[in-house]
Design an enzyme around this catalytic site. Structure first.
Site, PDB file in Angstrom:
ATOM      1  N   GLY A  97       0.803  -0.784  -0.248  1.00 27.72           N
ATOM      2  CA  GLY A  97       0.008  -0.323  -0.511  1.00 27.72           C
ATOM      3  C   GLY A  97       0.485   0.901  -0.012  1.00 27.72           C
ATOM      4  O   GLY A  97       2.151   1.447   0.571  1.00 27.72           O
ATOM      5  N   GLN A 119       3.304   9.984   1.318  1.00 30.89           N
ATOM      6  CA  GLN A 119       4.226   9.369   1.062  1.00 30.89           C
ATOM      7  C   GLN A 119       5.325   9.523  -0.216  1.00 30.89           C
ATOM      8  O   GLN A 119       6.244   8.782  -0.175  1.00 30.89           O
ATOM      9  CB  GLN A 119       4.412   7.837   1.211  1.00 30.89           C
ATOM     10  CG  GLN A 119       3.534   7.152   2.621  1.00 30.89           C
ATOM     11  CD  GLN A 119       3.678   5.818   2.364  1.00 30.89           C
ATOM     12  OE1 GLN A 119       2.567   4.989   2.484  1.00 30.89           O
ATOM     13  NE2 GLN A 119       4.208   4.852   2.869  1.00 30.89           N
ATOM     14  N   CYS A 168       6.592  -0.753   6.540  1.00 36.44           N
ATOM     15  CA  CYS A 168       6.055   0.898   6.243  1.00 36.44           C
ATOM     16  C   CYS A 168       7.503   1.389   4.795  1.00 36.44           C
ATOM     17  O   CYS A 168       8.519   1.638   5.534  1.00 36.44           O
ATOM     18  CB  CYS A 168       6.118   2.002   6.725  1.00 36.44           C
ATOM     19  SG  CYS A 168       5.448   3.385   6.373  1.00 36.44           S
ATOM     20  N   LEU A 169       6.744   1.809   4.051  1.00 37.35           N
ATOM     21  CA  LEU A 169       7.674   2.391   3.154  1.00 37.35           C
ATOM     22  C   LEU A 169       8.593   3.483   2.845  1.00 37.35           C
ATOM     23  O   LEU A 169       9.409   3.675   2.900  1.00 37.35           O
ATOM     24  CB  LEU A 169       7.511   2.410   1.814  1.00 37.35           C
ATOM     25  CG  LEU A 169       6.320   1.758   1.202  1.00 37.35           C
ATOM     26  CD1 LEU A 169       5.650   1.757  -0.075  1.00 37.35           C
ATOM     27  CD2 LEU A 169       7.563   0.916   0.484  1.00 37.35           C
ATOM     28  N   HIS A 204      -3.684   0.901   8.457  1.00 36.05           N
ATOM     29  CA  HIS A 204      -2.616   1.300   7.605  1.00 36.05           C
ATOM     30  C   HIS A 204      -2.201   2.941   6.941  1.00 36.05           C
ATOM     31  O   HIS A 204      -1.545   3.863   7.111  1.00 36.05           O
ATOM     32  CB  HIS A 204      -1.050   0.089   7.839  1.00 36.05           C
ATOM     33  CG  HIS A 204       0.510   0.574   7.422  1.00 36.05           C
ATOM     34  ND1 HIS A 204       0.838   0.204   7.955  1.00 36.05           N
ATOM     35  CD2 HIS A 204       0.843   1.484   6.534  1.00 36.05           C
ATOM     36  CE1 HIS A 204       1.981   1.037   7.998  1.00 36.05           C
ATOM     37  NE2 HIS A 204       2.155   1.560   6.764  1.00 36.05           N
ATOM     38  N   GLU A 205      -2.916   2.409   6.414  1.00 37.13           N
ATOM     39  CA  GLU A 205      -2.381   3.114   5.184  1.00 37.13           C
ATOM     40  C   GLU A 205      -3.541   4.572   5.638  1.00 37.13           C
ATOM     41  O   GLU A 205      -3.630   6.052   5.379  1.00 37.13           O
ATOM     42  CB  GLU A 205      -3.287   3.212   3.887  1.00 37.13           C
ATOM     43  CG  GLU A 205      -1.585   1.729   2.955  1.00 37.13           C
ATOM     44  CD  GLU A 205      -0.658   2.865   3.318  1.00 37.13           C
ATOM     45  OE1 GLU A 205      -0.073   3.858   3.181  1.00 37.13           O
ATOM     46  OE2 GLU A 205       0.310   1.575   2.813  1.00 37.13           O
ATOM     47  N   HIS A 251      -1.943   6.765   7.972  1.00 37.13           N
ATOM     48  CA  HIS A 251      -0.747   7.616   7.036  1.00 37.13           C
ATOM     49  C   HIS A 251      -1.764   9.273   6.757  1.00 37.13           C
ATOM     50  O   HIS A 251      -1.047  10.195   6.374  1.00 37.13           O
ATOM     51  CB  HIS A 251      -0.454   7.644   5.339  1.00 37.13           C
ATOM     52  CG  HIS A 251       0.746   6.400   5.993  1.00 37.13           C
ATOM     53  ND1 HIS A 251       1.610   7.143   6.701  1.00 37.13           N
ATOM     54  CD2 HIS A 251       0.951   5.332   5.360  1.00 37.13           C
ATOM     55  CE1 HIS A 251       3.255   6.216   6.322  1.00 37.13           C
ATOM     56  NE2 HIS A 251       2.343   5.364   6.201  1.00 37.13           N
TER      57      HIS A 251
END
Length: 176
Positions: A47, A52, A89-90, A131-132, A135
Site C-alpha cells: 500500500g 508518502q 512501512c515504505l 495502516h494507509e 498515514h
C-alpha cells in the site's frame, strides 16, 4: 506515469493531515497513476498513501494480493475484532513493529467518477487499510508499537537503534 520517491521518516510532511480531494482533476489522475506505478515498482509493496510521495491529498492505492484498489477520500466507518501482527512501512525502511489493529473494517470511499462506495475488509487487507488511512491523519505505525525489529533478521533492534526511530513517535491517543 512515473515512479515517485518515497518520503522518509524525519520529513515533517508525514505528520500532516491530508486534504480532501474536492474534484478529480488531470493532476489528481496523474498522482493516482504515479502512485500505482510507485507501488508496483518494487516487489512486496502492499500500500501507498499520497503523503508518502509528498502529496497531502486523501488518496491511497493498495494491492494486498487481490489486485489494485484505489481509494479517494477514504474513511473507516466501522471496525470490529482485534488482530495483532507485524507491520512495516515504505517510509521507515528496514524495520518491523508488532501492531494491534481491528480484524475487520468497513470503509467508505469514492471512485474517480465521484461515486460513493462502501466495502468491508478483513485480516491482512483490513490491516493494510488501517495502516494507509493512518498515514492520511499523520499517524505512523511506530506510534502503535513498543519495540522494533530488523526486517532482515527479525531480531529486536538494540535500544539505541530503536530509540533513534521511536524518537519520532507520538501519542496517537492525545490527538485533537
Amino acid at each position: 506515469m512515473a515512479e515517485r520517491s518515497i518520503v522518509l521518516l524525519g520529513n515533517p510532511i508525514l505528520r500532516d493531515r491530508s486534504r480532501k480531494v474536492t474534484s478529480m482533476t488531470p493532476q489528481t489522475e496523474t498522482i493516482l497513476q504515479d502512485m500505482k506505478h510507485t507501488l508496483y515498482a518494487k516487489k512486496g509493496r502492499a500500500g501507498l498513501s499520497a503523503v508518502q510521495i509528498g502529496v497531502l491529498q486523501r488518496l491511497v492505492v493498495l494491492d494486498c494480493g487481490s489486485g489494485l484498489v484505489e481509494l479517494i477520500n477514504p474513511e473507516i466507518v466501522d471496525m470490529s475484532g482485534v488482530q495483532i501482527g507485524p507491520e512495516a512501512c515504505l517510509s521507515i525502511p528496514g524495520v518491523i513493529g508488532i501492531v494491534s489493529r481491528a480484524r475487520s473494517v468497513k470503509v467508505r470511499t469514492e471512485t474517480r467518477s465521484g461515486e460513493k462506495h462502501v466495502f468491508e475488509a478483513e485480516d491482512f487487507f483490513a490491516r493494510c487499510l488501517q495502516h494507509e488511512l493512518d498515514h492520511l491523519e499523520g499517524i505512523l505505525f511506530i506510534d502503535h508499537v513498543e519495540a522494533l525489529y530488523s526486517a532482515k533478521t527479525g531480531k529486536q533492534l538494540r535500544p539505541k537503534d530503536a530509540n533513534a526511530i521511536l524518537a519520532y513517535r507520538r501519542d496517537v491517543y492525545r490527538q485533537a
